[in-house]
Structures are given as C-alpha cells and as structure tokens.
Write a protein that holds these residues in place. Structure first.
Motif, PDB file in Angstrom:
ATOM      1  N   THR A   2     -16.458 -31.407  12.253  1.00 25.65           N
ATOM      2  CA  THR A   2     -17.237 -32.521  12.763  1.00 25.65           C
ATOM      3  C   THR A   2     -18.631 -32.032  13.163  1.00 25.65           C
ATOM      4  O   THR A   2     -18.766 -31.017  13.845  1.00 25.65           O
ATOM      5  CB  THR A   2     -16.549 -33.141  13.995  1.00 25.65           C
ATOM      6  N   THR A   3     -19.640 -32.754  12.722  1.00 30.72           N
ATOM      7  CA  THR A   3     -21.017 -32.407  13.076  1.00 30.72           C
ATOM      8  C   THR A   3     -21.272 -32.753  14.526  1.00 30.72           C
ATOM      9  O   THR A   3     -20.971 -33.855  14.972  1.00 30.72           O
ATOM     10  CB  THR A   3     -22.018 -33.171  12.185  1.00 30.72           C
ATOM     11  N   ARG A   4     -21.810 -31.797  15.253  1.00 28.81           N
ATOM     12  CA  ARG A   4     -22.177 -32.034  16.661  1.00 28.81           C
ATOM     13  C   ARG A   4     -23.659 -32.425  16.695  1.00 28.81           C
ATOM     14  O   ARG A   4     -24.527 -31.582  16.827  1.00 28.81           O
ATOM     15  CB  ARG A   4     -21.937 -30.773  17.491  1.00 28.81           C
ATOM     16  N   TRP A   5     -23.942 -33.700  16.544  1.00 28.80           N
ATOM     17  CA  TRP A   5     -25.319 -34.187  16.514  1.00 28.80           C
ATOM     18  C   TRP A   5     -25.996 -33.933  17.851  1.00 28.80           C
ATOM     19  O   TRP A   5     -25.347 -33.885  18.893  1.00 28.80           O
ATOM     20  CB  TRP A   5     -25.350 -35.683  16.177  1.00 28.80           C
TER      21      TRP A   5
END
Length: 169
Positions: A2-5
């Motif tokens: 999951t991308t940690r924006w």
C-alpha cells in the motif's frame, strides 16, 4: 504493498523544501559564477581541501565528503587543475588512487571568493531564520542525513560510499 501518500502537511513541507533547495542552490551558484567564475561544486572542492591537513585528500574521500560521483569529481578536479587551483598526485599507498591537493593559487582564489559566498549564504538563508530555527534546521538535516547514510537502506550502493583502499597521507 500500500502506498503511504503524503499528508497535506507533509506535502506542503516537501514542496517548501524543494522550492527552497532549488532557489538556494541557484542563488549560490549564480553568485559564485558572477564573482569567482566557478560553479558551487568547484568552490566546495576548494573549501573542503582547505580544511584538511596539508590541503590534500584522496579523491574517493573527497567524493564521499561532497556527496558527488567520482566521475563528476574527476571532471571538476581536471578543470580546477587546468586553472592551477588544484593538482593531482599519485597515492603512495595505492597506485590506482590519486590525491587532490589545493595549490597556493587555489587557496588565494578561495580566500577571495569566500567573503561573497558567505554573505550570499547568510542573506539567502541564515538572516531569514531565528537562532532557534537554525538549531532546528541543523537537527532536521542531521537526522535526514543520518537516516540516508546509516546502516541499511542500501547506503553502500551510493557511488561515493563504495569501499575503497586505505587513505593516502
């Protein structure tokens, strides 16, 4: 994965850093080009050599200290050597290595360029900060640097961090 924006606060901080970093480097580089006829990286090479014993440093150590690649350093030192500001010598301990040495002429050029450079750095950065902010700036960038160069994170893969032979003196 999951991308940690970035959060909105982090995004604003990141963009502020990028803008300031580009503007600072451009301001410093323009001043040095106009007043000393050299880019910031050349000045940094001269300044670094002026601060070490006998004004001499192995090229690999100079690249690591300045965080630039060896080819970029070799090119810059060749230009400084052509102008008589630096000379290269063979490493006594490792015939494959070389040492950069700040010449007397290079020291003179550095001494002439330093006051304008320091004034530009002061006006562009430090005059805009409180003493508390200066301390915070040091703390922040020390933390970032240590994190990037510390154990793990592939720091040995960075060109200026690769293992080299013993230093020459």
């Amino acid at each position: 994965m999951t991308t940690r924006w970035l959060s909105p606060d982090e995004q604003r901080a990141w963009r502020a850093y990028i803008a300031a970093a580009f503007l600072l480097e451009d301001t410093i580089d323009r001043q040095l080009q106009q007043e000393a006829g050299m880019p910031h990286v050349y000045y940094s090479i001269l300044a670094t050599l002026s601060e070490v014993p006998e004004r001499r440093l192995r090229m690999t150590e100079l690249a690591e200290g300045l965080k630039i690649t060896r080819p970029r350093l070799t090119y810059a030192v060749a230009r400084l050597e052509k102008d008589g500001l630096v000379r290269r010598e063979s490493c006594q301990w490792d015939k494959r290595g070389s040492v950069a040495v700040l010449t007397d002429e290079g020291m003179t050029v550095l001494e002439r360029a330093a006051p304008g450079h320091v004034e530009t750095v002061r006006a562009a950065l430090f005059d805009r900060l409180t003493p508390e902010q200066v301390g915070q700036l040091e703390e922040i960038f020390t933390s970032v640097t240590e994190g990037l160069l510390g154990d793990g994170g592939g720091s040995e893969e960075v060109p200026w961090r690769r293992r080299s032979s013993p230093s020459c003196s």
